[in-house]
Design an enzyme around this catalytic site. Structure first.
Site, PDB file in Angstrom:
ATOM      1  N   LYS A  98       0.826  -1.207   0.000  1.00  0.00           N
ATOM      2  CA  LYS A  98       0.000   0.000   0.000  1.00  0.00           C
ATOM      3  C   LYS A  98       0.869   1.271   0.000  1.00  0.00           C
ATOM      4  O   LYS A  98       2.082   1.196   0.232  1.00  0.00           O
ATOM      5  CB  LYS A  98      -0.921  -0.041   1.222  1.00  0.00           C
ATOM      6  N   ASN A 135      -2.031  -0.127   6.895  1.00  0.00           N
ATOM      7  CA  ASN A 135      -1.489  -1.396   7.394  1.00  0.00           C
ATOM      8  C   ASN A 135      -0.561  -2.087   6.390  1.00  0.00           C
ATOM      9  O   ASN A 135      -0.438  -3.296   6.370  1.00  0.00           O
ATOM     10  CB  ASN A 135      -2.623  -2.310   7.885  1.00  0.00           C
TER      11      ASN A 135
HETATM   12  P1  CMP Z   1      -7.249  -4.747   3.755  1.00  0.00           P
HETATM   13  O1  CMP Z   1      -6.735  -6.099   4.082  1.00  0.00           O
HETATM   14  O2  CMP Z   1      -6.689  -4.092   2.523  1.00  0.00           O
HETATM   15  O3  CMP Z   1      -8.855  -4.806   3.624  1.00  0.00           O
HETATM   16  C1  CMP Z   1      -9.681  -3.692   3.883  1.00  0.00           C
HETATM   17  C2  CMP Z   1      -8.928  -2.527   4.436  1.00  0.00           C
HETATM   18  O4  CMP Z   1      -9.711  -1.543   5.072  1.00  0.00           O
HETATM   19  C3  CMP Z   1      -7.984  -3.012   5.537  1.00  0.00           C
HETATM   20  O5  CMP Z   1      -6.950  -3.783   4.992  1.00  0.00           O
HETATM   21  C4  CMP Z   1      -7.581  -1.674   6.151  1.00  0.00           C
HETATM   22  O6  CMP Z   1      -6.576  -1.026   5.393  1.00  0.00           O
HETATM   23  C5  CMP Z   1      -8.863  -0.846   6.004  1.00  0.00           C
HETATM   24  N1  CMP Z   1      -9.572  -0.619   7.253  1.00  0.00           N
HETATM   25  C6  CMP Z   1      -9.735   0.576   7.843  1.00  0.00           C
HETATM   26  N2  CMP Z   1     -10.446   0.473   8.964  1.00  0.00           N
HETATM   27  C7  CMP Z   1     -10.773  -0.811   9.107  1.00  0.00           C
HETATM   28  C8  CMP Z   1     -11.507  -1.541  10.083  1.00  0.00           C
HETATM   29  N3  CMP Z   1     -12.072  -0.944  11.137  1.00  0.00           N
HETATM   30  N4  CMP Z   1     -11.625  -2.877   9.922  1.00  0.00           N
HETATM   31  C9  CMP Z   1     -11.078  -3.481   8.842  1.00  0.00           C
HETATM   32  N5  CMP Z   1     -10.376  -2.838   7.881  1.00  0.00           N
HETATM   33  C10 CMP Z   1     -10.210  -1.509   8.009  1.00  0.00           C
END
Ligand code: CMP
Length: 138
Positions: A9, A112
């Site tokens: 990312k 993340n």
């Molecule tokens: P990803 O695995 O890319 O899938 C969805 C993304 O939403 C997650 O990683 C995070 O980058 C983002 N995200 C932000 N807030 C939340 C949350 N509360 N729960 C899950 N994903 C979140």
């Protein structure tokens, strides 16, 4: 042999840890069979994360994902969907195990560092979202 989509990312690219992340894949016998650095438009990010469109974090997430370049890869290996998720650690870095990518580098539940497909059907959709057959070697 299985395939999965991995994304480094914008926060991971900005931190100069593309090589570090790829090293973790290669050290775990995961092969990279396609890779490119791109910058998403808001519409492209919304399409990729369409399953989350009702979530409160959808707008913030899709803005973050367009905030800078990302690296998208197709990973190949035995059980690679689960293996990659193990290497990444939990979505929330505070819950991620020691030594995982997110535990080591994430700063925020949204920022993340990496994304990985969570199931065979999502992997198929996500790989097709970014790559055509000519771009996949191996
Ligand atoms: P990803 O695995 O890319 O899938 C969805 C993304 O939403 C997650 O990683 C995070 O980058 C983002 N995200 C932000 N807030 C939340 C949350 N509360 N729960 C899950 N994903 C979140």
């Amino acid at each position: 042999m299985e395939r999965t989509l991995s994304i480094i990312k914008p926060d991971g690219v900005k931190k100069n840890i593309i090589g570090e992340i790829i090293k973790r894949f290669e050290d775990n016998n995961i092969k990279i069979i396609a890779m490119k650095k791109i910058q998403l438009t808001k519409t492209q990010a919304q399409g990729f994360y369409a399953v989350h469109k009702e979530r409160p974090f959808f707008d913030s997430l899709t803005s973050f994902m367009t905030s800078g370049p990302i690296v998208v890869m197709i990973l190949k290996g035995e059980n690679v969907i689960a293996e990659n998720r193990k290497l990444m650690g939990a979505t929330n870095f505070k819950e991620a195990e020691q030594g995982t990518i997110r535990r080591d580098f994430a700063t925020d539940i949204e920022k993340n560092v990496v994304h990985g497909s969570d199931a065979p059907e999502t992997a198929l959709f996500e790989i097709g979202y970014f790559f055509n057959a000519m771009e996949i070697v191996g």
